[in-house]
Design an enzyme around this catalytic site. Structure first.
Site, PDB file in Angstrom:
ATOM      1  CG  LEU A  98      -1.913  -1.158   1.326  1.00 62.05           C
ATOM      2  CD1 LEU A  98      -2.696  -1.096   2.629  1.00 62.05           C
ATOM      3  CD2 LEU A  98      -2.858  -1.157   0.132  1.00 62.05           C
ATOM      4  N   GLY A 101       4.249   0.541   4.765  1.00 64.78           N
ATOM      5  CA  GLY A 101       5.643   0.944   4.988  1.00 64.78           C
ATOM      6  C   GLY A 101       5.833   1.588   6.347  1.00 64.78           C
ATOM      7  CG  ASP A 160      10.175   9.886   4.873  1.00 62.52           C
ATOM      8  OD1 ASP A 160       8.945   9.999   5.069  1.00 62.52           O
ATOM      9  OD2 ASP A 160      10.667   9.798   3.746  1.00 62.52           O
ATOM     10  CG  ASN A 198       6.306  14.165   2.522  1.00 59.60           C
ATOM     11  OD1 ASN A 198       5.871  13.021   2.467  1.00 59.60           O
ATOM     12  ND2 ASN A 198       5.539  15.220   2.760  1.00 59.60           N
ATOM     13  CG  LEU A 214      -5.643   2.964   1.716  1.00 60.04           C
ATOM     14  CD1 LEU A 214      -5.702   3.590   3.118  1.00 60.04           C
ATOM     15  CD2 LEU A 214      -6.300   1.602   1.720  1.00 60.04           C
ATOM     16  CE  LYS A 252      -3.850  11.054  -3.480  1.00 64.71           C
ATOM     17  NZ  LYS A 252      -4.487  10.405  -4.651  1.00 64.71           N
ATOM     18  CG  LEU A 302      -3.301   8.497   4.956  1.00 64.77           C
ATOM     19  CD1 LEU A 302      -4.467   7.515   4.907  1.00 64.77           C
ATOM     20  CD2 LEU A 302      -3.783   9.869   5.391  1.00 64.77           C
TER      21      LEU A 302
END
Length: 317
Positions: free
Chosen positions: A191, A211, A215, A217, A237, A249, A251
């Site tokens: 995912l 995962g 971090d 991004n 998702l 997006k 999460l």
């Protein structure tokens, strides 16, 4: 005769001196007794009462101490009983019918192989997110088969230091191996929000990988790249189909985990998203967002029409 009279003189003098000393001691004793009696007689009635009160106070010191101890214990018992009564009333007020738990065959895997890419503070955040996943799965109506893979390094150290009870966790499979060694590749679906594939529904025969990375991004798209390198399926998702967010997006691990648990319970992605996503992400339903966008477009068109009418009126004038 003269010698005898001389010799007897010191004896008489000694007797005289002894008599004087005795008289002096008796006089001193009389003076002391008389002084004490005089001192006692010199106290006023109020002073004598005060003295007796002080003596009584000293005599009853231990008794007062015991009474204070008993009163303190009594107050403690009263507070304890009152707290238990209030808690009992609150529990009875909140008491709801017990739901029947039905475990799901769906597998959720948290991939902890990104340990070397995170700072210490981010590892602690991931640790808390995993704790949340575990707690929510234990309370879920349809708990999933929970896997924690590639556990080691900073994350294991954090868990050992801050949550030693993790070794006693139930209904979870904690592995040091990579998830590809625990589940067949054809059953894996990673995912990731960077995948072009939209997840329409959950397949109970699949194992969905989340995962385990915090971090901010700094390593954008790394989970998607890992999935492609390993040749396993991937999907995201269906957030865009049901909700609109003000932020990206991406999460947190526990949010993805909880959304899937909510979907298994409610059977609706939209309800699952709205029940889990935090308000700070500015979540709105897609239909509402589209309606709001249409209203803004209509308002802009009306403003443009009014400006055109105003320009035409000025030209005619």
């Amino acid at each position: 005769m003269a010698e005898g009279s001389v010799k007897s003189e010191p004896a008489s003098l000694q007797q005289s001196e002894n008599g004087e000393n005795t008289n002096n001691q008796e006089t001193d004793n009389c003076n002391l007794n008389g002084g004490a009696a005089g001192e006692k007689q010199s106290l006023s009635k109020r002073q004598r009462k005060k003295l007796l009160k002080q003596q009584k106070w000293e005599e009853e010191r231990e008794l007062r101490k015991q009474r204070r101890k008993e009163r303190k214990q009594q107050r403690r018992l009263q507070r304890q009983n009152q707290h238990e009564e209030e808690r009992g009333e609150g529990q009875s007020a909140r008491k709801v019918p017990r739901r029947e738990v039905t475990p799901s065959s769906l597998r959720l895997v948290v991939d902890c192989s990104f340990d070397d890419l995170m700072l210490s503070k981010d590892v602690h955040k991931l640790h808390k997110q995993i704790q949340r996943c575990y707690a929510e799965n234990r309370r879920a109506l349809h708990p999933v088969q929970f896997y924690l893979t590639s556990l080691g390094g900073q994350l294991k150290q954090s868990m050992d230091e801050k949550d030693k009870g993790w070794v006693n966790w139930k209904d979870i499979s904690i592995r040091t191996e990579h998830y590809t060694e625990c589940v067949a590749k054809e059953e894996l679906v990673y995912l990731t929000s960077d995948s072009p594939n939209m997840l329409a529904e959950l397949d109970p025969k699949k194992a969905y990988v989340i995962g385990g990375l915090v971090d901010h991004n700094h390593h954008k798209g790394i989970t998607f790249e890992r999935a492609k390198e390993l040749g396993i399926d991937h999907a995201q998702l269906p957030l865009g189909s049901f909700v609109k967010m003000n932020s990206r997006k991406v999460l947190a691990v526990n949010h993805v985990f909880e959304i899937i648990l909510a979907y298994l319970e409610k059977g609706s992605w939209q309800e699952a998203f709205f029940s889990i996503l935090p308000q700070r992400k500015g979540v709105t339903a897609v239909d509402q967002a589209r309606a709001a966008d249409q209203d803004r477009e209509d308002d802009d068109e009306e403003d443009d029409d009014e400006e055109d009418d105003s320009d035409q009126t000025e030209k005619k004038a």
